[in-house]
Motif scaffolding. Sequence first.
Motif, PDB file in Angstrom:
ATOM      1  N   TYR A   1       1.455   9.022  10.446  1.00 60.55           N
ATOM      2  CA  TYR A   1       0.174   8.374  10.143  1.00 60.55           C
ATOM      3  C   TYR A   1       0.184   6.902  10.539  1.00 60.55           C
ATOM      4  N   PHE A   2       1.345   6.286  10.289  1.00 59.60           N
ATOM      5  CA  PHE A   2       1.371   4.835  10.476  1.00 59.60           C
ATOM      6  C   PHE A   2       1.767   4.445  11.895  1.00 59.60           C
TER       7      PHE A   2
ATOM      8  N   GLN B   1      -3.465   4.865  -2.809  1.00 63.74           N
ATOM      9  CA  GLN B   1      -4.482   5.826  -2.374  1.00 63.74           C
ATOM     10  C   GLN B   1      -4.136   7.223  -2.882  1.00 63.74           C
TER      11      GLN B   1
ATOM     12  N   PRO C   1       5.583   1.129   1.543  1.00 60.93           N
ATOM     13  CA  PRO C   1       6.776   1.906   1.207  1.00 60.93           C
ATOM     14  C   PRO C   1       6.386   3.387   1.194  1.00 60.93           C
ATOM     15  N   CYS C   2       7.123   4.228   1.899  1.00 60.31           N
ATOM     16  CA  CYS C   2       6.810   5.665   1.905  1.00 60.31           C
ATOM     17  C   CYS C   2       8.034   6.467   2.321  1.00 60.31           C
TER      18      CYS C   2
ATOM     19  N   TYR D   1       0.859  -1.189   0.000  1.00 58.38           N
ATOM     20  CA  TYR D   1       0.000   0.000   0.000  1.00 58.38           C
ATOM     21  C   TYR D   1       0.891   1.234   0.000  1.00 58.38           C
ATOM     22  N   THR D   2       0.618   2.156  -0.923  1.00 60.00           N
ATOM     23  CA  THR D   2       1.286   3.447  -0.877  1.00 60.00           C
ATOM     24  C   THR D   2       0.306   4.497  -1.382  1.00 60.00           C
ATOM     25  N   GLY D   3       0.736   5.748  -1.488  1.00 59.96           N
ATOM     26  CA  GLY D   3      -0.225   6.769  -1.891  1.00 59.96           C
ATOM     27  C   GLY D   3       0.425   8.047  -2.333  1.00 59.96           C
ATOM     28  N   ARG D   4      -0.447   8.973  -2.748  1.00 54.60           N
ATOM     29  CA  ARG D   4       0.042  10.280  -3.172  1.00 54.60           C
ATOM     30  C   ARG D   4      -1.017  11.330  -2.909  1.00 54.60           C
ATOM     31  N   GLY D   5      -0.592  12.448  -2.369  1.00 48.69           N
ATOM     32  CA  GLY D   5      -1.469  13.595  -2.195  1.00 48.69           C
ATOM     33  C   GLY D   5      -1.369  14.448  -3.440  1.00 48.69           C
TER      34      GLY D   5
ATOM     35  N   LYS E   1      -5.585  16.952   0.303  1.00 48.95           N
ATOM     36  CA  LYS E   1      -5.048  18.178  -0.291  1.00 48.95           C
ATOM     37  C   LYS E   1      -6.089  19.300  -0.228  1.00 48.95           C
TER      38      LYS E   1
ATOM     39  N   GLN F   1      -6.147   7.845   5.954  1.00 50.12           N
ATOM     40  CA  GLN F   1      -4.849   7.342   5.473  1.00 50.12           C
ATOM     41  C   GLN F   1      -4.491   6.016   6.157  1.00 50.12           C
TER      42      GLN F   1
HETATM   43  N1  TRP Z   1      -0.294  11.771   2.591  1.00 53.72           N
HETATM   44  C1  TRP Z   1       0.443  11.385   1.410  1.00 53.72           C
HETATM   45  C2  TRP Z   1       0.879  12.626   0.631  1.00 53.72           C
HETATM   46  O1  TRP Z   1       0.532  13.725   0.938  1.00 53.72           O
HETATM   47  C3  TRP Z   1      -0.365  10.481   0.504  1.00 53.72           C
HETATM   48  C4  TRP Z   1      -0.528   9.080   1.029  1.00 53.72           C
HETATM   49  C5  TRP Z   1      -1.710   8.453   1.359  1.00 53.72           C
HETATM   50  C6  TRP Z   1       0.507   8.128   1.251  1.00 53.72           C
HETATM   51  N2  TRP Z   1      -1.489   7.203   1.768  1.00 53.72           N
HETATM   52  C7  TRP Z   1      -0.144   6.939   1.725  1.00 53.72           C
HETATM   53  C8  TRP Z   1       1.889   8.147   1.081  1.00 53.72           C
HETATM   54  C9  TRP Z   1       0.598   5.797   2.014  1.00 53.72           C
HETATM   55  C10 TRP Z   1       2.617   6.998   1.395  1.00 53.72           C
HETATM   56  C11 TRP Z   1       1.967   5.841   1.859  1.00 53.72           C
HETATM   57  O2  TRP Z   1       1.595  12.513  -0.338  1.00 53.72           O
END
Ligand code: TRP
Length: 413
Positions: free
Chosen positions: A257-258, A137, A249-250, A102-106, A143, A225
């Motif tokens: 958050y985690f 995500q 991975p982040c 699981y990873t993500g981007r704002g 944002k 998140q």
């Molecule tokens: N909060 C992160 C950002 O602003 C976005 C994000 C959501 C994220 N879930 C994540 C990043 C999980 C890493 C892993 O970019």
Amino acid sequence: MMNNKIEKDGPKQVEQQQLEQQLTEDIVDPWNVQASSNKGIDYDKLIDRFGSSRIDDALLERFEKLTGQNPHHFLRRGIFFSHRDMHRILNLVEAGKKFFLYTGRGPSSDSMHVGHLIPFIMTKWLQDVFDVPLIIQMTDDEKYLWKDLKLEHCNNLAYENAKDIIAVGFDMSKTFIFSDVDFIGGEFYKNVLKVQKHVTFNQVKGIFGFDESSNIGKIMFPAIQAVPSFSSSFPFIFGGKKDIPCLIPCAIDQDPYFRMTRDVAPRLGFQKPALIHSTFFPALQGASSKMSASDENSSIFLTDTANQIKKKVNKYAFSGGKDTVEEHREKGGDCEVDVSFMYLRFFMEDDGRLEEIRQQYSSGQMLTGELKAELIQILQKMIAEHQERRKSVTDEIVKQYMMPRALNFTIKK
Ligand code: TRP
């Protein structure tokens, strides 16, 4: 602990305060990254402060043994440097069981920069070597809550940014991407509510530095998140299973958050997610701040032309070289503060050549211009290839990645 003042103020004021204060300690939280030295953040100290573990040789050896592959250079070179519970994930792999990523981007800007790619490049490698499903995500809601942007705009950016993410090369049959704004409901929302009920305002205040004047959307957002870490949030992928472990991975600024997620998970009967953390991608001006899309001259964008890349690197990349050629030949350059060299560590795959450059630059044999030329070539190639792949990502393809559906993997029991 976070600094309340900094969380509330805009980046300009923060910059000002920091100049005035002359930082004595690095600042690292989801909204601010500022090192007190131009060598960048002191990552050893950060590991102590956050209570995570170093990615050490023993862990790398396990990676190698279990995947049969040389660990990615991000791992070998300490670009991903810290973890939580990675051994637990590798134990599962050893036992022939699956986990998910699981990873993500704002999505806050149209043009992503090369630094934004780092977690995704690592994630793709992990997806390939472990053959596991991946959840991405897009926090358009986050944002909207934090920035002075229209909701529609954030939502559109989620889809635009998804194209750049897809262009990294994720396997469609194993990857689900979603926009919070468009997806949240059902089982996912039920998990959000469970997290919300079990985390108090006091706790998020402590972790994130919120205060009485923070809007209430921010106060509840960490729950959103958190829950992609739990497999039961995605019944169409995991068939309602609650206990499939998650690896995130982040960049290390997302760790708060985690920490919260790992704290609340056992109380809800969920597993704690495991993490691997990356260092920050330095701004062109120097490693005391990270590359930021809001400062054009600090960034190499994924939309930059070959010529723009060349100009920016030559003009702005902070050099550890000496003022005159004579002095440089005599004393050599300083790789520890040289941004072009730092970028080569991220993007030059050939270990032998990288070491050669390090030696020649430090000894003065190689000049800054020559070092930069080498970097420019690598960036130009990498970004041209990215642009080529992105061009082929149509709206229809984005739709397919973002459709809730079963993914192609089997869970061994
Ligand atoms: N909060 C992160 C950002 O602003 C976005 C994000 C959501 C994220 N879930 C994540 C990043 C999980 C890493 C892993 O970019």
